[in-house]
Design an enzyme around this catalytic site. Structure first.
Site, PDB file in Angstrom:
ATOM      1  CG  HIS A 290      24.997 -82.711   4.530  1.00 47.76           C
ATOM      2  ND1 HIS A 290      24.003 -83.022   3.630  1.00 47.76           N
ATOM      3  CD2 HIS A 290      24.472 -81.772   5.360  1.00 47.76           C
ATOM      4  CE1 HIS A 290      22.917 -82.299   3.914  1.00 47.76           C
ATOM      5  NE2 HIS A 290      23.183 -81.530   4.943  1.00 47.76           N
TER       6      HIS A 290
ATOM      7  CG  ASP B 237      25.529 -60.516   3.870  1.00 48.60           C
ATOM      8  OD1 ASP B 237      24.786 -61.482   4.168  1.00 48.60           O
ATOM      9  OD2 ASP B 237      25.234 -59.704   2.977  1.00 48.60           O
TER      10      ASP B 237
ATOM     11  CG  HIS C 192      20.757 -72.153   5.762  1.00 45.33           C
ATOM     12  ND1 HIS C 192      19.734 -72.640   6.530  1.00 45.33           N
ATOM     13  CD2 HIS C 192      21.448 -73.253   5.329  1.00 45.33           C
ATOM     14  CE1 HIS C 192      19.785 -73.978   6.564  1.00 45.33           C
ATOM     15  NE2 HIS C 192      20.826 -74.365   5.852  1.00 45.33           N
ATOM     16  CB  THR C 193      24.336 -65.918   4.697  1.00 44.81           C
ATOM     17  OG1 THR C 193      24.336 -64.614   4.120  1.00 44.81           O
ATOM     18  CG2 THR C 193      25.748 -66.486   4.586  1.00 44.81           C
TER      19      THR C 193
ATOM     20  CG  ASP D  78      20.545 -63.511   2.973  1.00 42.74           C
ATOM     21  OD1 ASP D  78      19.565 -62.724   3.126  1.00 42.74           O
ATOM     22  OD2 ASP D  78      21.718 -63.132   2.988  1.00 42.74           O
TER      23      ASP D  78
END
Ligand code: HEM
Ligand code: NAG
Ligand code: NAG
Length: 326
Positions: A73, A236, A199-200, A228
């Protein structure tokens, strides 16, 4: 104004070319890469940041997600096309638009704790808050078993608040996201796909924006839906595996699999963790180099939460702010 910006862009390119040459010579020590010439004013910062982030990660695994989102951001809330400039830590941007109540307060505290340590070892003119945030983000990914990416130093901190209304929303079509990323110099569709892989380790507290299939589990889990669903805290490629099983939480995640431009990258990263890590390293570095603020139009903040004069120029009188600082 336009001409002087062009001149500083040319100067920056020259410095970049030099830094690349130096980095190529210092082959096995790419962590030390810096734009500072002829002398790096604070090589210790690499160690200071890594130690602080590792210690934080031991007690707080969420810090990786916190740093990643704040860094993204910061770099994408440009005004006058400024990018990774620590503008996000100024109160108006920290609480503005989609950031409000949604960025982790601990991230700003941690960066300020590192700020104090750096001020002690190197003085308060050596390393910007923007550089500290970039290094801390990189190190927090490594702490969560992700790849460690070389990151240049030499950013300056902004005197102005960025524009948070460009930040992407979870229902936005992939074509919009591709255009947005291209606007910030991330033209390769692989950049959008790999960086969405952040986002993982992510979570969302806004249940109503997730895809309808997740509404129920989102309610059942209280307020935090993991992004995730396979390995929530590991950096990962399982986020991509989730997408291939139609388990993406936001439309902007799941549609990466259906959009013809992005699909093949999702499939590739789901099969091959190394392919994701390699692209991640390239794309994070590109993100970290979005529109640096220079000494002409920025400063090095003593306290990352405020400009050194304690006031910020609004977007409208930005030119006055630069003139005053020049
Ligand atoms: C491509 C467009 C993107 C969209 C539409 C998007 C949207 C969102 C939304 C809606 C949330 C939930 C916020 C909340 O519930 O408070 C979120 C969280 C998050 N995003 Fe993104 N995001 C995008 C790209 C990225 C990128 C490029 C990164 C980093 C490389 C990133 C990292 C994260 C992380 C780590 C979280 C969780 C934050 C936390 O748990 O504190 N996102 N994102
Ligand atoms: C901020 O961004 C929005 C969305 O792109 C744009 O409409 C608006 O004009 C921008 N504001 C300024 C002052 O640049
Ligand atoms: C940094 O600035 C913030 C905002 O003005 C203030 O609340 C905080 O106490 C300051 N921190 C230090 C160490 O001076």
């Amino acid at each position: 104004m336009a001409r002087s910006r062009w001149n500083s862009a040319v100067a920056l390119l020259a410095v970049l070319a030099m830094a690349f040459a130096v980095a190529a010579m210092a082959s096995d020590d790419d962590e030390m890469m810096s734009l500072y010439q002829p002398r790096d004013p604070c090589p210790q910062v690499e160690r200071i940041v890594k130690e602080a982030v590792d210690a934080e990660f031991k007690r707080n695994k969420q810090i990786t997600a916190g740093l990643l989102r704040v860094f993204f951001h910061d770099c994408f809330s440009g005004v006058c096309s400024f990018g990774c400039d620590a503008s996000i830590f100024l109160e108006e941007e920290w609480t503005g638009g989609v950031n409000g109540g949604s960025v982790q307060e601990r991230v700003r505290e941690l960066v300020n704790e590192i700020r104090v340590k750096v001020n002690k070892e190197c003085g308060d003119k050596a390393v910007s808050c923007a550089d500290i945030l970039a290094l801390a983000t990189r190190d927090s990914v490594a702490a969560a078993n992700g790849p460690r990416t070389p990151i240049f130093r030499g950013r300056f901190d902004s005197l102005v608040i960025g524009n948070v209304s460009k930040l992407p929303g979870p229902g936005q079509p992939i074509s919009d996201l591709l255009n947005l990323f291209a606007e910030f110099g991330l033209q390769d569709p692989a950049d959008l796909v790999a960086l969405s892989g952040g986002h993982t380790v992510g979570r969302t507290k806004i249940c109503f924006i997730v895809r309808p299939e997740f509404q129920q589990s989102c309610r059942a889990n209280g307020d935090r839906q993991i992004l995730d669903v396979i390995t929530p805290d590991q950096f990962d490629n399982q986020y991509f595996v989730g997408l291939t099983r139609n388990q993406g939480v936001f439309a902007s995640d799941q549609n990466l699999l259906t959009h013809p431009t992005t699909r093949r990258f999702v499939v590739d990263y789901a099969r091959n963790k190394q392919a994701f890590f390699t692209q991640w390293a390239t794309s994070l570095r590109k993100l970290s180099e979005v529109n640096w603020v220079t000494p002409r139009n920025g400063e090095i903040r003593v306290n990352c939460s405020r400009t050194n004069r304690g006031r910020v120029s609004s977007i409208m009188d930005a030119d006055e702010g630069f003139a005053a600082s020049a």
